[in-house]
Design an enzyme around this catalytic site. Structure first.
Site, PDB file in Angstrom:
ATOM      1  N   GLY A 239       0.616  -1.621   0.017  1.00  0.00           N
ATOM      2  CA  GLY A 239       0.038   0.260  -0.056  1.00  0.00           C
ATOM      3  C   GLY A 239       0.753   1.207  -0.198  1.00  0.00           C
ATOM      4  N   GLU A 273       3.796  -6.476   1.482  1.00  0.00           N
ATOM      5  CA  GLU A 273       3.470  -7.015   0.747  1.00  0.00           C
ATOM      6  C   GLU A 273       3.079  -5.622  -0.362  1.00  0.00           C
ATOM      7  OE1 GLU A 273      -0.667  -8.368   0.952  1.00  0.00           O
ATOM      8  OE2 GLU A 273       0.436 -10.497   2.269  1.00  0.00           O
ATOM      9  N   PRO A 274       4.630  -5.115  -1.212  1.00  0.00           N
ATOM     10  CA  PRO A 274       4.247  -3.741  -1.428  1.00  0.00           C
ATOM     11  C   PRO A 274       4.094  -4.186  -3.027  1.00  0.00           C
ATOM     12  CG  PRO A 274       6.980  -4.362  -1.400  1.00  0.00           C
ATOM     13  CD  PRO A 274       6.339  -5.370  -0.513  1.00  0.00           C
ATOM     14  N   GLY A 275       3.476  -3.992  -3.796  1.00  0.00           N
ATOM     15  CA  GLY A 275       3.757  -3.765  -5.237  1.00  0.00           C
ATOM     16  C   GLY A 275       3.885  -2.800  -6.184  1.00  0.00           C
ATOM     17  N   ARG A 276       2.760  -1.269  -5.640  1.00  0.00           N
ATOM     18  CA  ARG A 276       3.290  -0.380  -6.953  1.00  0.00           C
ATOM     19  C   ARG A 276       4.823   0.375  -6.762  1.00  0.00           C
ATOM     20  NH1 ARG A 276      -1.616   2.749  -7.658  1.00  0.00           N
ATOM     21  NH2 ARG A 276      -2.589   2.028  -6.230  1.00  0.00           N
ATOM     22  N   ARG A 312      -6.384   3.574 -15.453  1.00  0.00           N
ATOM     23  CA  ARG A 312      -6.159   3.562 -14.623  1.00  0.00           C
ATOM     24  C   ARG A 312      -6.867   5.441 -14.619  1.00  0.00           C
ATOM     25  NH1 ARG A 312      -2.669   5.755 -11.531  1.00  0.00           N
ATOM     26  NH2 ARG A 312      -3.376   4.262  -9.662  1.00  0.00           N
ATOM     27  N   CYS A 342     -14.282   3.528 -27.799  1.00  0.00           N
ATOM     28  CA  CYS A 342     -14.889   3.424 -28.322  1.00  0.00           C
ATOM     29  C   CYS A 342     -16.236   4.004 -27.097  1.00  0.00           C
ATOM     30  CB  CYS A 342     -16.257   3.331 -29.799  1.00  0.00           C
ATOM     31  SG  CYS A 342     -15.544   2.927 -30.943  1.00  0.00           S
ATOM     32  N   TYR A 371      -0.074  -1.630 -12.622  1.00  0.00           N
ATOM     33  CA  TYR A 371      -1.143  -2.104 -12.545  1.00  0.00           C
ATOM     34  C   TYR A 371      -2.303  -0.564 -13.469  1.00  0.00           C
ATOM     35  CZ  TYR A 371      -1.579  -2.588  -7.673  1.00  0.00           C
ATOM     36  OH  TYR A 371      -1.335  -3.065  -6.780  1.00  0.00           O
TER      37      TYR A 371
END
Ligand code: LLP
Length: 417
Positions: A239, A273-276, A312, A342, A371
């Site tokens: 987070g 648990e880092p992702g970003r 995003r 479209c 992401y």
């Protein structure tokens, strides 16, 4: 910090001009920096050095096999949320005993698969799931290692769609029910209580929500001990936010400085648990300007990447910096940068001041490593774009651009219908 910088007016990925990569692999293309990924991962491992820990990279941020392999070689573990992510992680060489598995809807098959692979632990999100894990483990004559994901009811003060730790959210087990749920787990013959887990949201830009949530967890851990349950792994989720624009989120070392004092003297292995914060600023999406169009009261820059490639902005109103790949010192305009899809929601930026581009110019959407590709789709029958990684002066493809044949490869036209 990242490694996408201008040299002599031209955007480079590490030491390679971005335009060279596009020349070889076409547009749109995701480009990642090996150096940035390593630096970001190491910032976590160094920050928590001295306390037993595992950095379980959140695979959902970007689950490309090459990226998982880089992190595996650094000693990283993985946080997975599906059988597919578990498969990717194991396939890329992440040891199963460094994999934790969260998610509110694990299927029977996924539970069986994770048990077979002997993952470190399931982060269990409900009593019903606990019952199912116990049942499947029983059939397999195994013990299932678990942590309960508790919902600490802490506001991470981030976008509502990526906030997860409040009572009204579907995630985790409410704090008030957690003790009882652990008691139930303890009585189950095929469940082994190993840890406790929380994840309160994403793109969090201060440390206080982490500290407040951890304090709640620790008081529950003390209570569990009084009830004869010993917690060995404390998983504080991911987070940590990143700068998309001018935010100044805490660094991994700030997070460590805030949480470690609460853990010293306690005999845990910490999981983060880092992702970003590892991948976000390690990747960009490069796209080509197709057309310029004058609308009523505003300009549109129409590019060859759409919301299917990077959702995003459309989904969260997220801000991504947009820069020309070659600076030409042209007059600035204010425009919407839109894709070919479209849908009116198909934009990469709204009312953005940019250097007036020309048809055929390349522009880069920054901070797109997390992401980005992992949320991409084939909507409008657009083949998935290519992904490339750069290391110093060299670069290579880590996912080939799809072809039209790929689009229909798994489709069948039944003869009798
Ligand atoms: N652990 C769990 C259990 C999670 O659900 C997540 C993210 C993470 C770790 C990693 O969080 P991070 O360090 O990346 O913030 N698609 C959204 C973000 C959704 C995050 C979902 N869970 C976006 O593009 O902003």
């Amino acid at each position: 910090m990242h490694d996408f910088l201008f040299k002599s007016g031209e955007l480079h990925a590490e030491d390679v001009p971005v335009s060279r990569i596009v020349k070889r692999y076409g547009s749109p293309v995701y480009i990642y920096s090996h150096r940035t990924i390593l630096r970001h991962f190491r910032a976590f491992s160094e920050a928590f050095d001295g306390y037993p820990h595992i950095i379980c990279y959140a695979a959902k941020a970007n689950s490309n096999s090459a990226i998982l392999k880089i992190l595996a070689e650094e000693g990283g573990g993985a946080d997975v949320v599906s059988g597919g992510e578990l498969f990717r992680a194991i396939n890329a060489g992440i040891p199963a005993n460094r994999i934790v598995y969260a998610g509110v809807g694990k299927t029977t098959e996924e539970i069986r698969y994770a048990l077979k692979e002997r993952i470190l632990m399931f982060n269990v999100e409900s009593e019903a799931e606990l019952i199912e894990i116990n049942r499947v483990a029983g059939i397999m004559k195994r013990n299932a290692p678990i942590a309960l994901r508790v919902n600490p009811d802490i506001d991470p003060e981030t976008h509502p769609y990526i906030s997860t730790g409040l009572k009204r959210h579907k995630f985790g087990i409410p704090m008030e029910d957690a003790l009882e749920c652990y008691r139930i787990a303890k009585r189950m013959p095929h469940i082994e209580i190993l840890g406790i887990h929380k994840h309160i949201g994403s793109q969090i830009t201060k440390v206080s929500p982490f500290v407040d949530a951890l304090k709640k967890l620790l008081s529950l851990v003390d209570n569990l001990r009084l009830n004869g349950m010993e917690i060995r792994y404390i998983d504080i989720g991911g987070g940590l936010g990143i700068p998309y624009n001018d935010e100044e989120p805490p660094q991994p070392k700030d997070l460590a400085k805030a949480v470690l004092p609460l853990l010293w003297g306690r005999d845990f292995t910490l999981i983060v648990e880092p992702g970003r914060s590892i991948l976000g600023n390690a990747g960009i999406l490069v796209t080509k300007v197709l057309y310029l169009k004058k609308g009523l009261g505003k300009d549109f820059v129409i590019v060859d990447a759409g919301m299917n490639d990077l959702i995003r902005p459309s989904l969260y109103g997220a801000f991504h910096r947009i820069v020309p790949v070659v600076k030409r010192k042209r007059k600035k305009i204010i425009a919407d940068i839109v894709g070919p899809i479209c849908e009116s929601g198909d934009f990469l930026a709204k009312d953005r001041e940019i250097e007036r581009p020309f048809q055929g110019d390349l522009i880069a959407v920054m901070s797109a490593g997390a992401y980005g590709f992992s949320m991409a789709s084939r909507y409008n029958s657009r083949p998935m774009v290519a992904e490339v990684i750069v290391r110093g002066k060299t670069f290579g493809i880590i996912r080939q651009r799809e072809t039209y044949e790929d689009l229909i490869a798994r489709e069948r036209i039944p003869e009798d219908i």
